[in-house]
Write a protein that holds these residues in place. Structure first.
Motif, mmCIF file in Angstrom:
data_model
loop_
_atom_site.group_PDB
_atom_site.id
_atom_site.type_symbol
_atom_site.label_atom_id
_atom_site.label_comp_id
_atom_site.label_asym_id
_atom_site.label_seq_id
_atom_site.Cartn_x
_atom_site.Cartn_y
_atom_site.Cartn_z
ATOM 1 N N ARG A 1 -8.297 -3.891 -4.253
ATOM 2 C CA ARG A 1 -7.225 -3.576 -5.188
ATOM 3 C C ARG A 1 -7.005 -4.770 -6.108
ATOM 4 O O ARG A 1 -6.995 -5.905 -5.657
ATOM 5 C CB ARG A 1 -5.927 -3.302 -4.433
ATOM 6 C CG ARG A 1 -5.902 -2.013 -3.679
ATOM 7 C CD ARG A 1 -4.605 -1.945 -2.851
ATOM 8 N NE ARG A 1 -4.423 -0.638 -2.268
ATOM 9 C CZ ARG A 1 -4.959 -0.249 -1.127
ATOM 10 N NH1 ARG A 1 -5.716 -1.072 -0.427
ATOM 11 N NH2 ARG A 1 -4.747 0.967 -0.661
ATOM 12 N N ARG B 1 0.841 -1.204 0.000
ATOM 13 C CA ARG B 1 0.000 0.000 0.000
ATOM 14 C C ARG B 1 0.877 1.255 0.000
ATOM 15 O O ARG B 1 0.549 2.251 -0.656
ATOM 16 C CB ARG B 1 -0.932 -0.003 1.215
ATOM 17 C CG ARG B 1 -2.096 -0.933 1.070
ATOM 18 C CD ARG B 1 -3.093 -0.768 2.233
ATOM 19 N NE ARG B 1 -3.744 -2.031 2.477
ATOM 20 C CZ ARG B 1 -3.400 -2.909 3.417
ATOM 21 N NH1 ARG B 1 -2.425 -2.640 4.253
ATOM 22 N NH2 ARG B 1 -4.042 -4.049 3.535
ATOM 23 N N TYR B 2 1.975 1.200 0.747
ATOM 24 C CA TYR B 2 2.910 2.331 0.769
ATOM 25 C C TYR B 2 3.505 2.554 -0.624
ATOM 26 O O TYR B 2 3.593 3.692 -1.089
ATOM 27 C CB TYR B 2 4.011 2.083 1.801
ATOM 28 C CG TYR B 2 5.092 3.138 1.783
ATOM 29 C CD1 TYR B 2 4.869 4.401 2.328
ATOM 30 C CD2 TYR B 2 6.334 2.875 1.210
ATOM 31 C CE1 TYR B 2 5.851 5.375 2.297
ATOM 32 C CE2 TYR B 2 7.320 3.845 1.183
ATOM 33 C CZ TYR B 2 7.074 5.090 1.725
ATOM 34 O OH TYR B 2 8.051 6.055 1.684
ATOM 35 N N GLU C 1 2.187 1.857 -3.404
ATOM 36 C CA GLU C 1 1.120 2.442 -4.216
ATOM 37 C C GLU C 1 0.960 3.927 -3.895
ATOM 38 O O GLU C 1 0.845 4.765 -4.789
ATOM 39 C CB GLU C 1 -0.188 1.686 -3.967
ATOM 40 C CG GLU C 1 -1.308 2.116 -4.868
ATOM 41 C CD GLU C 1 -2.585 1.331 -4.633
ATOM 42 O OE1 GLU C 1 -3.641 1.819 -5.089
ATOM 43 O OE2 GLU C 1 -2.550 0.266 -4.001
ATOM 44 N N GLU C 2 0.987 4.257 -2.621
ATOM 45 C CA GLU C 2 0.878 5.653 -2.187
ATOM 46 C C GLU C 2 2.016 6.502 -2.753
ATOM 47 O O GLU C 2 1.825 7.670 -3.086
ATOM 48 C CB GLU C 2 0.907 5.682 -0.657
ATOM 49 C CG GLU C 2 0.794 7.037 -0.036
ATOM 50 C CD GLU C 2 0.894 6.927 1.482
ATOM 51 O OE1 GLU C 2 1.833 7.506 2.041
ATOM 52 O OE2 GLU C 2 0.035 6.253 2.080
ATOM 53 N N GLN C 3 3.202 5.900 -2.881
ATOM 54 C CA GLN C 3 4.369 6.607 -3.404
ATOM 55 C C GLN C 3 4.400 6.656 -4.934
ATOM 56 O O GLN C 3 5.306 7.225 -5.520
ATOM 57 C CB GLN C 3 5.658 5.947 -2.890
ATOM 58 C CG GLN C 3 5.840 6.035 -1.395
ATOM 59 C CD GLN C 3 5.882 7.472 -0.920
ATOM 60 O OE1 GLN C 3 6.674 8.269 -1.402
ATOM 61 N NE2 GLN C 3 5.018 7.825 0.014
#
Length: 119
Positions: A36, A18-19, A21-23
């Motif tokens: 997802r 998830r991180y 993806e966030e980045q």
């Protein structure tokens, strides 16, 4: 594939995925139920990210370098500004090494002066 499956295939936690993806390092589509869904090439992309992180690159730099990555190792193909980016990162690492050497020498000097022992 869903996030749990990607996690199993890569050994990377769902939280870390998830991180990423966030980045902006990986992308997921959202299904109607909000889950997802990752494309099949996400496994190779995550492995590329892990290899680039192990090389000391930040996620910000990886975001710029990732389009040049081919294969899971990865091999980097020439892309605009790639060499300049990698040289800048290498110079920054060299500067940190030099600073650590200076710090180590200062600490060793204190130790020698205090304890009269070699450092």
């Amino acid at each position: 594939m869903r996030i749990g499956e990607l996690s199993r295939h890569t050994g990377v936690s769902t939280r870390l995925l998830r991180y990423y993806e966030e980045q902006g390092l990986i992308r997921a589509e959202r299904s109607a139920n909000g889950y997802r869904a990752y494309r099949g090439d996400a496994v190779a992309t995550v492995r590329q990210i892990r290899a680039l992180l192990a090389a000391g690159l930040s996620t910000e730099v990886i975001r710029d370098v990732l389009p040049c990555a081919r294969g899971e190792v990865p091999a980097l193909e020439p892309c605009p500004d790639l060499l300049a980016t990698l040289r800048r990162e290498l110079d920054a690492i060299d500067a940190r090494i030099d600073a650590l050497r200076e710090t180590r020498e200062s600490l060793a000097d204190f130790l020698r002066a205090t304890a009269g022992a070699p450092a």
